[in-house]
Design a protein around this motif. Structure first.
Motif, PDB file in Angstrom:
ATOM      1  N   THR A  11      61.614  55.065  33.204  1.00 38.39           N
ATOM      2  CA  THR A  11      61.762  53.687  32.732  1.00 38.39           C
ATOM      3  C   THR A  11      61.933  53.660  31.217  1.00 38.39           C
ATOM      4  O   THR A  11      61.298  54.419  30.496  1.00 38.39           O
ATOM      5  CB  THR A  11      60.547  52.826  33.099  1.00 38.39           C
ATOM      6  OG1 THR A  11      59.385  53.435  32.532  1.00 38.39           O
ATOM      7  CG2 THR A  11      60.367  52.710  34.587  1.00 38.39           C
ATOM      8  N   ASN A  12      62.798  52.760  30.768  1.00 37.21           N
ATOM      9  CA  ASN A  12      62.990  52.594  29.326  1.00 37.21           C
ATOM     10  C   ASN A  12      61.812  51.863  28.720  1.00 37.21           C
ATOM     11  O   ASN A  12      61.165  51.058  29.385  1.00 37.21           O
ATOM     12  CB  ASN A  12      64.273  51.791  29.059  1.00 37.21           C
ATOM     13  CG  ASN A  12      65.510  52.563  29.425  1.00 37.21           C
ATOM     14  OD1 ASN A  12      65.439  53.769  29.645  1.00 37.21           O
ATOM     15  ND2 ASN A  12      66.635  51.876  29.520  1.00 37.21           N
ATOM     16  N   GLY A  44      69.251  46.632  38.532  1.00 40.77           N
ATOM     17  CA  GLY A  44      69.836  47.815  37.918  1.00 40.77           C
ATOM     18  C   GLY A  44      69.276  48.112  36.540  1.00 40.77           C
ATOM     19  O   GLY A  44      69.981  48.633  35.669  1.00 40.77           O
ATOM     20  N   LEU A  45      67.997  47.773  36.363  1.00 42.83           N
ATOM     21  CA  LEU A  45      67.355  48.005  35.070  1.00 42.83           C
ATOM     22  C   LEU A  45      66.345  49.141  35.178  1.00 42.83           C
ATOM     23  O   LEU A  45      65.596  49.213  36.149  1.00 42.83           O
ATOM     24  CB  LEU A  45      66.636  46.739  34.601  1.00 42.83           C
ATOM     25  CG  LEU A  45      67.511  45.595  34.114  1.00 42.83           C
ATOM     26  CD1 LEU A  45      66.719  44.291  34.137  1.00 42.83           C
ATOM     27  CD2 LEU A  45      68.045  45.866  32.722  1.00 42.83           C
ATOM     28  N   HIS A  46      66.323  49.994  34.203  1.00 45.54           N
ATOM     29  CA  HIS A  46      65.316  51.058  34.175  1.00 45.54           C
ATOM     30  C   HIS A  46      64.138  50.588  33.338  1.00 45.54           C
ATOM     31  O   HIS A  46      63.839  51.128  32.269  1.00 45.54           O
ATOM     32  CB  HIS A  46      65.914  52.341  33.618  1.00 45.54           C
ATOM     33  CG  HIS A  46      67.067  52.846  34.408  1.00 45.54           C
ATOM     34  ND1 HIS A  46      66.936  53.374  35.668  1.00 45.54           N
ATOM     35  CD2 HIS A  46      68.402  52.860  34.142  1.00 45.54           C
ATOM     36  CE1 HIS A  46      68.125  53.719  36.135  1.00 45.54           C
ATOM     37  NE2 HIS A  46      69.040  53.413  35.229  1.00 45.54           N
ATOM     38  N   ARG A  47      63.500  49.553  33.844  1.00 47.93           N
ATOM     39  CA  ARG A  47      62.387  48.940  33.132  1.00 47.93           C
ATOM     40  C   ARG A  47      61.244  48.666  34.086  1.00 47.93           C
ATOM     41  O   ARG A  47      61.443  48.519  35.288  1.00 47.93           O
ATOM     42  CB  ARG A  47      62.818  47.601  32.516  1.00 47.93           C
ATOM     43  CG  ARG A  47      63.750  47.722  31.338  1.00 47.93           C
ATOM     44  CD  ARG A  47      62.969  47.991  30.075  1.00 47.93           C
ATOM     45  NE  ARG A  47      63.841  48.098  28.898  1.00 47.93           N
ATOM     46  CZ  ARG A  47      63.392  48.249  27.662  1.00 47.93           C
ATOM     47  NH1 ARG A  47      62.108  48.306  27.427  1.00 47.93           N
ATOM     48  NH2 ARG A  47      64.222  48.369  26.643  1.00 47.93           N
ATOM     49  N   CYS A  48      60.053  48.567  33.516  1.00 44.25           N
ATOM     50  CA  CYS A  48      58.886  48.160  34.287  1.00 44.25           C
ATOM     51  C   CYS A  48      59.019  46.665  34.605  1.00 44.25           C
ATOM     52  O   CYS A  48      59.551  45.885  33.805  1.00 44.25           O
ATOM     53  CB  CYS A  48      57.648  48.422  33.442  1.00 44.25           C
ATOM     54  SG  CYS A  48      56.146  47.682  34.048  1.00 44.25           S
ATOM     55  N   GLY A  49      58.570  46.269  35.798  1.00 45.99           N
ATOM     56  CA  GLY A  49      58.665  44.863  36.187  1.00 45.99           C
ATOM     57  C   GLY A  49      57.979  43.940  35.204  1.00 45.99           C
ATOM     58  O   GLY A  49      58.479  42.851  34.883  1.00 45.99           O
ATOM     59  N   LYS A  50      56.851  44.388  34.719  1.00 47.58           N
ATOM     60  CA  LYS A  50      56.116  43.574  33.747  1.00 47.58           C
ATOM     61  C   LYS A  50      56.921  43.387  32.479  1.00 47.58           C
ATOM     62  O   LYS A  50      56.910  42.322  31.860  1.00 47.58           O
ATOM     63  CB  LYS A  50      54.799  44.259  33.380  1.00 47.58           C
ATOM     64  CG  LYS A  50      53.708  44.049  34.360  1.00 47.58           C
ATOM     65  CD  LYS A  50      52.423  44.620  33.791  1.00 47.58           C
ATOM     66  CE  LYS A  50      51.236  44.177  34.620  1.00 47.58           C
ATOM     67  NZ  LYS A  50      49.984  44.583  33.997  1.00 47.58           N
ATOM     68  N   SER A  51      57.612  44.438  32.096  1.00 51.86           N
ATOM     69  CA  SER A  51      58.422  44.377  30.885  1.00 51.86           C
ATOM     70  C   SER A  51      59.550  43.357  31.059  1.00 51.86           C
ATOM     71  O   SER A  51      59.851  42.596  30.135  1.00 51.86           O
ATOM     72  CB  SER A  51      58.990  45.766  30.592  1.00 51.86           C
ATOM     73  OG  SER A  51      59.766  45.743  29.427  1.00 51.86           O
TER      74      SER A  51
END
Length: 238
Positions: A11-12, A44-51
């Motif tokens: 995750t970014n 399509g995001l390499h992010r945490c859901g919270k982020s």
DNA sequence: AAGCAGTCCAACCGCCCTTTG
DNA sequence: CCAAAGGGCGGTTGGACTGCT
């Protein structure tokens, strides 16, 4: 050990790129908010859901009001903080277009220091017991505390010679320690500040009911204010 | 012009509360 | 009723920016 909210690997982190913002906006526009945990993958995001949630709520939401806080907004924040304490989401709920994060940052970077310079403890909104040494510049403290005007008066009182933020923090902790005994009994924090006082972005269908709650909230706020009659910052609004 | 200190704010972290099965 | 998952919140951090020396 607590499970992490999401997979950390892959995750970014850090600042969001324009492309990421656009992906998030596009996804929420077509699917709506909710299910933040699965959103990143679906969008399509390499992010945490919270982020993703934070980015949307604090920055990308279309109804967000950017820019400096106006004087009446600042007044309201101070007043609500005196009533609610550090419940930023409740305070932000009363400021259309402002987020809890923004209000919190504004409080910590502007208002808090302003109150300390006035000799008011930002934690409990009471006049500091350690009044800064006799100095004509400090006269504004008592003047402001007894003023019937708004916080606009404060601006004239922000030239007290405090050299650093560290000094401000020291003064604040001093004030807090002195007031500990006084506040440990029936302080404002012990008041029953029921959450009904806040109504962030009400859906249309419940607006009517909200209007009733608003009346009730103001009644309660008035009662709390009466209880906190020794609070200088509240006195500013009378 | 360079270095330092102070300020601001976006973003992260971890705890707590609510919801769900 | 209980445990796990999800969501929300407040506190804190880190980096960019600004102003001062």
């Amino acid at each position: 050990m607590r499970k992490p909210c999401c997979e950390k690997e892959g995750t970014n982190k850090g600042a969001w790129s324009k492309q990421e913002d656009q992906k998030l906006i596009d996804y929420i526009k077509s699917h709506g908010e909710g299910c933040w945990r699965s959103l990143p993958k679906a969008a399509g995001l390499h992010r945490c859901g919270k982020s993703c949630r934070l980015r949307w709520i604090n920055y990308l939401r279309p109804d967000i009001k950017r820019g400096n806080f106006e004087q009446d907004e600042e007044d309201l924040i101070i007043k609500l903080h005196a009533l609610l304490g550090n419940r930023w989401s409740l305070i932000a709920g009363r400021l259309p277009g402002r987020t809890d994060n923004e209000v919190k940052n504004y409080w910590n970077s502007h208002i808090r220091k302003k109150l300390i310079k006035m000799g008011i403890d930002p934690n409990n909104h009471r006049l500091n017991q350690i009044i800064p040494r006799p100095n004509p510049q400090n006269d504004c403290v008592s003047a402001a505390a007894t003023s019937s005007g708004s916080m606009s008066n404060i601006s004239a009182c922000t030239k007290a010679p405090i050299k650093s933020s560290r000094e401000i923090d020291q003064r604040a902790s001093q004030a807090t320690s002195v007031l500990e005994d006084e506040t440990s009994g029936s302080s404002s924090r012990d008041l029953n500040l029921d959450l009904t006082i806040a109504f962030p972005n009400p859906p249309l269908q419940v607006e009517e009911e909200m209007q009733k709650n608003i009346k009730g909230s103001f009644t309660m706020a008035r009662e709390i204010e009466t209880t906190l009659q020794h609070s200088p910052t509240l006195a500013l609004f009378r």
